[in-house]
Design a protein around this motif. Structure first.
Motif, PDB file in Angstrom:
ATOM      1  N   LEU A 193       0.827  -1.203   0.000  1.00  0.00           N
ATOM      2  CA  LEU A 193       0.000   0.000   0.000  1.00  0.00           C
ATOM      3  C   LEU A 193       0.860   1.252   0.000  1.00  0.00           C
ATOM      4  O   LEU A 193       0.589   2.206  -0.746  1.00  0.00           O
ATOM      5  CB  LEU A 193      -0.933  -0.009   1.209  1.00  0.00           C
ATOM      6  N   HIS A 194       1.905   1.278   0.824  1.00  0.00           N
ATOM      7  CA  HIS A 194       2.831   2.416   0.838  1.00  0.00           C
ATOM      8  C   HIS A 194       3.383   2.658  -0.563  1.00  0.00           C
ATOM      9  O   HIS A 194       3.416   3.797  -1.046  1.00  0.00           O
ATOM     10  CB  HIS A 194       3.990   2.128   1.789  1.00  0.00           C
ATOM     11  N   LEU A 195       3.828   1.609  -1.197  1.00  0.00           N
ATOM     12  CA  LEU A 195       4.465   1.728  -2.504  1.00  0.00           C
ATOM     13  C   LEU A 195       3.477   2.143  -3.583  1.00  0.00           C
ATOM     14  O   LEU A 195       3.819   2.922  -4.480  1.00  0.00           O
ATOM     15  CB  LEU A 195       5.152   0.413  -2.864  1.00  0.00           C
ATOM     16  N   LEU A 196       2.245   1.644  -3.514  1.00  0.00           N
ATOM     17  CA  LEU A 196       1.221   2.067  -4.471  1.00  0.00           C
ATOM     18  C   LEU A 196       0.937   3.559  -4.317  1.00  0.00           C
ATOM     19  O   LEU A 196       0.794   4.281  -5.318  1.00  0.00           O
ATOM     20  CB  LEU A 196      -0.061   1.268  -4.259  1.00  0.00           C
ATOM     21  N   GLY A 197       0.843   4.025  -3.087  1.00  0.00           N
ATOM     22  CA  GLY A 197       0.620   5.448  -2.859  1.00  0.00           C
ATOM     23  C   GLY A 197       1.748   6.295  -3.406  1.00  0.00           C
ATOM     24  O   GLY A 197       1.518   7.330  -4.052  1.00  0.00           O
ATOM     25  N   ALA A 209      -4.776   1.507  -4.946  1.00  0.00           N
ATOM     26  CA  ALA A 209      -4.323   1.779  -3.580  1.00  0.00           C
ATOM     27  C   ALA A 209      -5.508   2.000  -2.647  1.00  0.00           C
ATOM     28  O   ALA A 209      -5.515   1.519  -1.507  1.00  0.00           O
ATOM     29  CB  ALA A 209      -3.414   3.002  -3.572  1.00  0.00           C
ATOM     30  N   ALA A 210      -6.516   2.716  -3.111  1.00  0.00           N
ATOM     31  CA  ALA A 210      -7.691   2.983  -2.278  1.00  0.00           C
ATOM     32  C   ALA A 210      -8.417   1.695  -1.919  1.00  0.00           C
ATOM     33  O   ALA A 210      -8.870   1.509  -0.774  1.00  0.00           O
ATOM     34  CB  ALA A 210      -8.633   3.939  -3.007  1.00  0.00           C
ATOM     35  N   GLU A 211      -8.536   0.796  -2.881  1.00  0.00           N
ATOM     36  CA  GLU A 211      -9.189  -0.493  -2.612  1.00  0.00           C
ATOM     37  C   GLU A 211      -8.408  -1.298  -1.582  1.00  0.00           C
ATOM     38  O   GLU A 211      -8.990  -1.907  -0.670  1.00  0.00           O
ATOM     39  CB  GLU A 211      -9.328  -1.290  -3.906  1.00  0.00           C
ATOM     40  N   LEU A 212      -7.086  -1.300  -1.709  1.00  0.00           N
ATOM     41  CA  LEU A 212      -6.251  -2.044  -0.768  1.00  0.00           C
ATOM     42  C   LEU A 212      -6.312  -1.406   0.620  1.00  0.00           C
ATOM     43  O   LEU A 212      -6.363  -2.111   1.635  1.00  0.00           O
ATOM     44  CB  LEU A 212      -4.810  -2.081  -1.269  1.00  0.00           C
ATOM     45  N   ALA A 213      -6.314  -0.083   0.672  1.00  0.00           N
ATOM     46  CA  ALA A 213      -6.386   0.619   1.954  1.00  0.00           C
ATOM     47  C   ALA A 213      -7.684   0.292   2.683  1.00  0.00           C
ATOM     48  O   ALA A 213      -7.693   0.045   3.892  1.00  0.00           O
ATOM     49  CB  ALA A 213      -6.270   2.126   1.733  1.00  0.00           C
TER      50      ALA A 213
END
Length: 216
Positions: A83-87, A109-113
């Motif tokens: 998630l950090h890396l996607l952001g 990223a939003a879906e994973l968050a």
């Protein structure tokens, strides 16, 4: 502990608009990108990439680094780091004017968050606000502590802490991820060790793996 302090300092400075100082602090540490990429914890890599992207210079140079790190995080199922890396990737793409790619990455990223509950990771990147507009990113409601089952199984909170222990996180990082105090983490760890009949982290991980508690 050093990595945690570095992460907190760089995050705070970037949020305060001092990206230049954040980069100076990160760059002053030993830069060993091959070593950081080989690490399963990403403890220094993520602050480095955050400060580098915030600086805004030569952004395409970190494209292969982001891609390799993201692939490694996915392969090891390190969803917090993924998630950090996607952001960060969405932020880099946005600054490079790759708007279509940035929207796609931000949506992922939003879906994973939302699925993991680590929404603070994206909310701490104000630059992503335009990409996340219209998406509901809410911190999950805190559940009341559940009593330990009589059969010695772990509670939901203890299991979450155990899975984070297995990713080699520090207690500070676990507290941040679970949105609890470090003393609460210590209490959970004591209960985990007692229930598993162990005294060390590696013993707890081995015992949990034997029971299949770390799957998924």
């Amino acid at each position: 502990v050093l990595e945690f302090i570095l992460d907190c300092k760089s995050r705070t400075l970037i949020a305060a608009g001092r990206s230049d100082l954040a980069w100076q602090i990160v760059a002053a540490t030993d830069i060993d990108l091959p070593g950081w990429l080989a690490s399963s914890t990403f403890r220094r890599l993520i602050p480095y990439l955050r400060a580098y992207i915030a600086r805004g210079d030569d952004l395409t140079a970190v494209t292969p680094i982001l891609a390799e790190a993201l692939a490694k995080a996915r392969a090891s199922q390190a969803r917090y780091h993924e998630l950090h890396l996607l952001g960060l990737l969405a932020w880099q793409q946005l600054q490079c004017q790759e708007l279509k790619a940035a929207r796609t990455t931000a949506a992922e990223a939003a879906e994973l968050a939302q699925a993991t509950g680590y929404v603070r990771v994206l909310l701490d990147l104000p630059a992503l606000a335009p990409l996340l507009a219209g998406r509901e990113l809410a911190q999950p409601a805190r559940k009341a502590p559940t009593a330990a089952p009589r059969n010695g199984a772990l509670t939901e909170q203890e299991l979450a802490v155990l899975r984070l222990l297995a990713t080699d996180r520090t207690y500070e990082e676990i507290a941040t991820a679970c949105v609890v105090s470090i003393n609460t983490v210590r209490t959970h760890v004591r209960h985990i060790y007692k229930k598993l009949g162990v005294r060390r982290r590696d013993q707890a991980i081995a015992a949990a793996q034997g029971r299949g508690w770390l799957a998924g």
